[in-house]
Design a protein around this motif. Structure first.
Motif, PDB file in Angstrom:
ATOM      1  N   GLY A 194       0.824  -1.207   0.000  1.00  0.00           N
ATOM      2  CA  GLY A 194       0.000   0.000   0.000  1.00  0.00           C
ATOM      3  C   GLY A 194       0.856   1.253   0.000  1.00  0.00           C
ATOM      4  N   ALA A 195       1.906   1.245   0.819  1.00  0.00           N
ATOM      5  CA  ALA A 195       2.813   2.396   0.866  1.00  0.00           C
ATOM      6  C   ALA A 195       3.500   2.594  -0.476  1.00  0.00           C
ATOM      7  CB  ALA A 195       3.845   2.198   1.977  1.00  0.00           C
ATOM      8  N   THR A 196       3.918   1.496  -1.103  1.00  0.00           N
ATOM      9  CA  THR A 196       4.588   1.588  -2.402  1.00  0.00           C
ATOM     10  C   THR A 196       3.646   2.145  -3.464  1.00  0.00           C
ATOM     11  OG1 THR A 196       5.988  -0.307  -1.824  1.00  0.00           O
ATOM     12  CG2 THR A 196       5.870   0.306  -4.149  1.00  0.00           C
ATOM     13  N   ALA A 197       2.404   1.679  -3.447  1.00  0.00           N
ATOM     14  CA  ALA A 197       1.432   2.154  -4.444  1.00  0.00           C
ATOM     15  C   ALA A 197       1.134   3.636  -4.249  1.00  0.00           C
ATOM     16  CB  ALA A 197       0.154   1.334  -4.351  1.00  0.00           C
ATOM     17  N   PHE A 198       0.907   4.056  -3.007  1.00  0.00           N
ATOM     18  CA  PHE A 198       0.626   5.477  -2.756  1.00  0.00           C
ATOM     19  C   PHE A 198       1.873   6.336  -2.938  1.00  0.00           C
ATOM     20  CE2 PHE A 198      -3.214   3.946  -0.493  1.00  0.00           C
ATOM     21  CZ  PHE A 198      -4.143   4.787  -1.079  1.00  0.00           C
ATOM     22  N   TRP A 199       3.051   5.726  -2.914  1.00  0.00           N
ATOM     23  CA  TRP A 199       4.276   6.487  -3.159  1.00  0.00           C
ATOM     24  C   TRP A 199       4.277   7.119  -4.549  1.00  0.00           C
ATOM     25  CZ3 TRP A 199       7.736   5.652  -7.085  1.00  0.00           C
ATOM     26  CH2 TRP A 199       8.854   6.491  -7.081  1.00  0.00           C
ATOM     27  N   THR A 200       3.483   6.619  -5.477  1.00  0.00           N
ATOM     28  CA  THR A 200       3.431   7.229  -6.810  1.00  0.00           C
ATOM     29  C   THR A 200       2.967   8.679  -6.752  1.00  0.00           C
ATOM     30  OG1 THR A 200       1.216   6.265  -7.150  1.00  0.00           O
ATOM     31  CG2 THR A 200       3.105   5.044  -8.032  1.00  0.00           C
ATOM     32  N   LEU A 201       2.516   9.128  -5.583  1.00  0.00           N
ATOM     33  CA  LEU A 201       2.251  10.560  -5.407  1.00  0.00           C
ATOM     34  C   LEU A 201       3.529  11.374  -5.541  1.00  0.00           C
ATOM     35  CD1 LEU A 201      -0.204  10.335  -2.386  1.00  0.00           C
ATOM     36  CD2 LEU A 201      -0.762  11.346  -4.612  1.00  0.00           C
ATOM     37  N   ALA A 202       4.686  10.743  -5.264  1.00  0.00           N
ATOM     38  CA  ALA A 202       5.955  11.472  -5.370  1.00  0.00           C
ATOM     39  C   ALA A 202       6.277  11.841  -6.814  1.00  0.00           C
ATOM     40  CB  ALA A 202       7.089  10.656  -4.743  1.00  0.00           C
ATOM     41  N   PRO A 203       6.312  10.885  -7.763  1.00  0.00           N
ATOM     42  CA  PRO A 203       6.523  11.309  -9.148  1.00  0.00           C
ATOM     43  C   PRO A 203       5.405  12.201  -9.666  1.00  0.00           C
ATOM     44  CG  PRO A 203       6.059   8.945  -9.033  1.00  0.00           C
ATOM     45  CD  PRO A 203       6.310   9.421  -7.641  1.00  0.00           C
ATOM     46  N   ALA A 204       4.188  12.017  -9.142  1.00  0.00           N
ATOM     47  CA  ALA A 204       3.091  12.902  -9.553  1.00  0.00           C
ATOM     48  C   ALA A 204       3.379  14.340  -9.155  1.00  0.00           C
ATOM     49  CB  ALA A 204       1.780  12.434  -8.924  1.00  0.00           C
ATOM     50  N   ALA A 205       4.051  14.537  -8.012  1.00  0.00           N
ATOM     51  CA  ALA A 205       4.382  15.892  -7.560  1.00  0.00           C
ATOM     52  C   ALA A 205       5.378  16.573  -8.477  1.00  0.00           C
ATOM     53  CB  ALA A 205       4.929  15.842  -6.135  1.00  0.00           C
ATOM     54  N   LEU A 206       6.105  15.787  -9.287  1.00  0.00           N
ATOM     55  CA  LEU A 206       7.101  16.355 -10.201  1.00  0.00           C
ATOM     56  C   LEU A 206       6.566  16.535 -11.621  1.00  0.00           C
ATOM     57  CD1 LEU A 206      10.246  14.306  -9.090  1.00  0.00           C
ATOM     58  CD2 LEU A 206       9.385  16.486  -8.200  1.00  0.00           C
ATOM     59  N   ALA A 207       5.309  16.209 -11.827  1.00  0.00           N
ATOM     60  CA  ALA A 207       4.703  16.393 -13.150  1.00  0.00           C
ATOM     61  C   ALA A 207       4.588  17.879 -13.471  1.00  0.00           C
ATOM     62  CB  ALA A 207       3.329  15.737 -13.191  1.00  0.00           C
ATOM     63  N   PRO A 208       4.531  18.249 -14.754  1.00  0.00           N
ATOM     64  CA  PRO A 208       4.315  19.658 -15.109  1.00  0.00           C
ATOM     65  C   PRO A 208       3.062  20.195 -14.435  1.00  0.00           C
ATOM     66  CG  PRO A 208       4.867  18.367 -17.048  1.00  0.00           C
ATOM     67  CD  PRO A 208       4.679  17.383 -15.943  1.00  0.00           C
ATOM     68  N   PRO A 209       3.064  21.453 -14.011  1.00  0.00           N
ATOM     69  CA  PRO A 209       1.928  22.003 -13.253  1.00  0.00           C
ATOM     70  C   PRO A 209       0.569  21.770 -13.908  1.00  0.00           C
ATOM     71  CG  PRO A 209       3.757  23.542 -13.227  1.00  0.00           C
ATOM     72  CD  PRO A 209       4.161  22.425 -14.145  1.00  0.00           C
ATOM     73  N   ALA A 210       0.507  21.881 -15.219  1.00  0.00           N
ATOM     74  CA  ALA A 210      -0.779  21.695 -15.891  1.00  0.00           C
ATOM     75  C   ALA A 210      -1.305  20.270 -15.755  1.00  0.00           C
ATOM     76  CB  ALA A 210      -0.644  22.063 -17.373  1.00  0.00           C
ATOM     77  N   TRP A 211      -0.389  19.300 -15.654  1.00  0.00           N
ATOM     78  CA  TRP A 211      -0.766  17.891 -15.569  1.00  0.00           C
ATOM     79  C   TRP A 211      -0.798  17.378 -14.133  1.00  0.00           C
ATOM     80  CZ3 TRP A 211      -2.471  15.140 -19.689  1.00  0.00           C
ATOM     81  CH2 TRP A 211      -2.221  15.679 -20.960  1.00  0.00           C
ATOM     82  N   ARG A 212      -0.357  18.188 -13.199  1.00  0.00           N
ATOM     83  CA  ARG A 212      -0.180  17.684 -11.827  1.00  0.00           C
ATOM     84  C   ARG A 212      -1.478  17.229 -11.170  1.00  0.00           C
ATOM     85  NH1 ARG A 212       3.844  21.461  -8.934  1.00  0.00           N
ATOM     86  NH2 ARG A 212       5.020  20.835 -10.797  1.00  0.00           N
ATOM     87  N   PRO A 213      -2.599  17.966 -11.283  1.00  0.00           N
ATOM     88  CA  PRO A 213      -3.839  17.460 -10.663  1.00  0.00           C
ATOM     89  C   PRO A 213      -4.242  16.093 -11.205  1.00  0.00           C
ATOM     90  CG  PRO A 213      -4.070  19.772 -11.236  1.00  0.00           C
ATOM     91  CD  PRO A 213      -2.791  19.309 -11.858  1.00  0.00           C
ATOM     92  N   LEU A 214      -4.100  15.889 -12.509  1.00  0.00           N
ATOM     93  CA  LEU A 214      -4.429  14.595 -13.094  1.00  0.00           C
ATOM     94  C   LEU A 214      -3.468  13.519 -12.601  1.00  0.00           C
ATOM     95  CD1 LEU A 214      -6.229  13.049 -15.080  1.00  0.00           C
ATOM     96  CD2 LEU A 214      -4.611  13.652 -16.900  1.00  0.00           C
ATOM     97  N   ALA A 215      -2.194  13.878 -12.461  1.00  0.00           N
ATOM     98  CA  ALA A 215      -1.211  12.917 -11.960  1.00  0.00           C
ATOM     99  C   ALA A 215      -1.522  12.533 -10.517  1.00  0.00           C
ATOM    100  CB  ALA A 215       0.190  13.508 -12.063  1.00  0.00           C
ATOM    101  N   TYR A 216      -1.896  13.512  -9.698  1.00  0.00           N
ATOM    102  CA  TYR A 216      -2.282  13.220  -8.315  1.00  0.00           C
ATOM    103  C   TYR A 216      -3.492  12.283  -8.278  1.00  0.00           C
ATOM    104  CZ  TYR A 216       0.783  16.787  -6.270  1.00  0.00           C
ATOM    105  OH  TYR A 216       1.871  17.514  -5.849  1.00  0.00           O
ATOM    106  N   ALA A 217      -4.482  12.584  -9.099  1.00  0.00           N
ATOM    107  CA  ALA A 217      -5.689  11.753  -9.121  1.00  0.00           C
ATOM    108  C   ALA A 217      -5.352  10.321  -9.543  1.00  0.00           C
ATOM    109  CB  ALA A 217      -6.727  12.356 -10.070  1.00  0.00           C
ATOM    110  N   GLY A 218      -4.490  10.197 -10.554  1.00  0.00           N
ATOM    111  CA  GLY A 218      -4.098   8.860 -10.996  1.00  0.00           C
ATOM    112  C   GLY A 218      -3.354   8.097  -9.915  1.00  0.00           C
TER     113      GLY A 218
END
Length: 261
Positions: A151-175
């Motif tokens: 579970g921790a590993t799966a939710f860790w994908t929030l870290a690369p999502a935080a580095l997404a371009p600002p326009a794509w970041r909300p979608l990356a967080y949701a994913g």
């Protein structure tokens, strides 16, 4: 990664901790949704496609780490060359996954917090007594239930999502959130974890990521540049590189040929 997100995560942590601490039977009720009393098993655990999805989720998560690992290894071998990946991204991604999915889960809580997994408690045809999330005195000896490493590993994908371009970041967080929820749901369906195991894993991981992002990117007193990381790695690895060059890098001149005969 703003303060609102941190406050929401901490509030959820408090609510889940208190509610499931006062009413621990809620964990059993949620786990029972995936249990078949007739066969006395968690049926999805025997499903090949579900097993493949579980493995694939971990491959996907670690795929986000791979570029940073490769860039770090290449820099260790050739410190005279610039990093192939942003220096801060390497530090941010590696530190957060090591802390959240490594040290805090497998090396700390899962080793010393003896909460049994759902599949082995008496309510689900096992032989160990159920304990609430806050009680470390369960009968599990190793690789225990609290809290979930996957579970921790799966939710860790929030870290690369935080580095997404600002326009794509909300979608990356949701994913990343959906990815974490689905993966955690599979762990519950397999009888591998209770709801509190996976939910607290996600919240702990988010808090780790939030503070790491603030330290590296946001707070003026602690943030640093990509160039600083590159320079530090160069200084650290250059002595070994020069030693290798001295030992193996120079070609031996061929012996002179005697042409007098």
């Amino acid at each position: 990664m703003n303060r609102t997100g941190l406050f929401i995560a901490l509030a959820l942590w408090l609510v889940i901790g208190v509610v499931f601490g006062l009413y621990p039977e809620l964990d059993l009720k949620l786990a029972s949704l995936f249990f078949d009393p007739e066969t006395k098993t968690f049926p999805l655990k025997l499903n090949d496609w579900a097993g493949f999805a579980r493995d694939a989720a971990m491959w996907i998560a670690w795929a986000f780490v791979l570029p940073s690992l490769v860039a770090l290894v290449v820099k260790m071998i050739r410190p005279d060359r610039p990093l192939m990946v942003s220096g801060r991204a390497i530090v941010f991604l590696l530190v957060t996954i090591i802390l959240s999915a490594g040290i805090l889960t497998n090396l700390t809580f899962k080793t010393y917090w003896g909460r049994p997994r759902p599949v082995v408690v008496t309510e689900f045809a096992g032989d160990q007594q159920f304990v609430p999330w806050w009680d470390p005195r369960g009968g599990c000896a190793r690789n225990c239930s609290f809290f979930s490493g996957e579970g921790a590993t799966a939710f860790w994908t929030l870290a690369p999502a935080a580095l997404a371009p600002p326009a794509w970041r909300p979608l990356a967080y949701a994913g990343a959130v959906v990815f974490g929820l689905v993966t955690s749901g599979l762990r519950m369906a397999f009888g591998g974890h209770f709801f509190t195991d996976v939910s607290i894993a996600g919240l702990v991981t988010f808090v780790v990521i939030w503070f790491a992002y603030a330290l590296i990117y946001r707070w003026p007193r602690t943030r640093f540049s990509d160039e600083a990381v590159d320079a530090a790695l160069t200084r650290l690895n250059m002595p070994a590189y020069r030693l290798r060059q001295r030992l193996f890098g120079r070609k031996t001149d061929p012996a002179p040929v005697d042409l007098s005969h």
